[in-house]
Design a protein around this motif. Sequence first.
Motif, PDB file in Angstrom:
ATOM      1  N   CYS A  17       0.856  -1.179   0.000  1.00 21.99           N
ATOM      2  CA  CYS A  17       0.000   0.000   0.000  1.00 21.99           C
ATOM      3  C   CYS A  17       0.900   1.239   0.000  1.00 21.99           C
ATOM      4  O   CYS A  17       1.868   1.314   0.758  1.00 21.99           O
ATOM      5  CB  CYS A  17      -0.888  -0.005   1.243  1.00 21.99           C
ATOM      6  N   ARG A  75      -7.425   1.008  -7.508  1.00 19.35           N
ATOM      7  CA  ARG A  75      -6.751   1.858  -6.528  1.00 19.35           C
ATOM      8  C   ARG A  75      -5.377   1.313  -6.173  1.00 19.35           C
ATOM      9  O   ARG A  75      -5.089   0.144  -6.362  1.00 19.35           O
ATOM     10  CB  ARG A  75      -7.606   2.043  -5.288  1.00 19.35           C
ATOM     11  N   ASP A  76      -4.564   2.228  -5.648  1.00 21.62           N
ATOM     12  CA  ASP A  76      -3.193   1.873  -5.291  1.00 21.62           C
ATOM     13  C   ASP A  76      -2.981   1.810  -3.783  1.00 21.62           C
ATOM     14  O   ASP A  76      -1.863   1.942  -3.307  1.00 21.62           O
ATOM     15  CB  ASP A  76      -2.217   2.862  -5.917  1.00 21.62           C
ATOM     16  N   TYR A 120      -8.255   2.714   1.978  1.00 17.33           N
ATOM     17  CA  TYR A 120      -9.336   3.149   1.102  1.00 17.33           C
ATOM     18  C   TYR A 120     -10.551   3.581   1.926  1.00 17.33           C
ATOM     19  O   TYR A 120     -11.153   4.624   1.657  1.00 17.33           O
ATOM     20  CB  TYR A 120      -9.715   2.036   0.122  1.00 17.33           C
ATOM     21  N   GLU A 142      -9.812   6.880   3.471  1.00 18.69           N
ATOM     22  CA  GLU A 142      -9.902   7.949   2.477  1.00 18.69           C
ATOM     23  C   GLU A 142     -11.352   8.284   2.161  1.00 18.69           C
ATOM     24  O   GLU A 142     -11.694   9.447   1.988  1.00 18.69           O
ATOM     25  CB  GLU A 142      -9.150   7.572   1.195  1.00 18.69           C
ATOM     26  N   LYS A 163      -8.363  14.004  -8.786  1.00 18.43           N
ATOM     27  CA  LYS A 163      -9.141  12.879  -9.326  1.00 18.43           C
ATOM     28  C   LYS A 163     -10.522  13.317  -9.798  1.00 18.43           C
ATOM     29  O   LYS A 163     -11.285  12.512 -10.319  1.00 18.43           O
ATOM     30  CB  LYS A 163      -9.266  11.768  -8.280  1.00 18.43           C
TER      31      LYS A 163
END
Length: 138
Positions: free
Chosen positions: A6, A19-20, A26, A29, A70
């Motif tokens: 991650c 996603r990264d 996540y 976020e 984004k």
Amino acid sequence: MELVNCTNCGMLYVKNSIRDICDNCYKEEEEAFDKVNNYLKKKQNRTASMVKVVEDTGVPEELIMKFIRKGRIRLVHFPNLGYPCENCGKPIQNGKLCDDCAKNFRNELEVFEKEQQRQKELAEKNITYYAIDEKYRS
């Protein structure tokens, strides 16, 4: 399946194309996005600066800028929010460069192109062509 670290916490997780970051980061976020989004939805907060949004929500500026980049937070509705120009750091609301840096970049590019054209013309002028007259050939 590919295991990767991650980019936020370094924990191993199964990589996906969306996603990264790992599932835990996540979720964090998404909670942060909801907090910022709900804050900005309130009419009295629409003119808040980045500093004010960070202070009032506790969400780091870097994460808010990630949401902006984004396209999750649309700056058209929030005139005092922005992210830094990649060249000088001045706050901007679209693109990668502020108007001044973009203008300077275009000017430098024009100067470079003119110099390239001048060099090409000079090279063409210095070309010497030789013709051989058959009657003088021995």
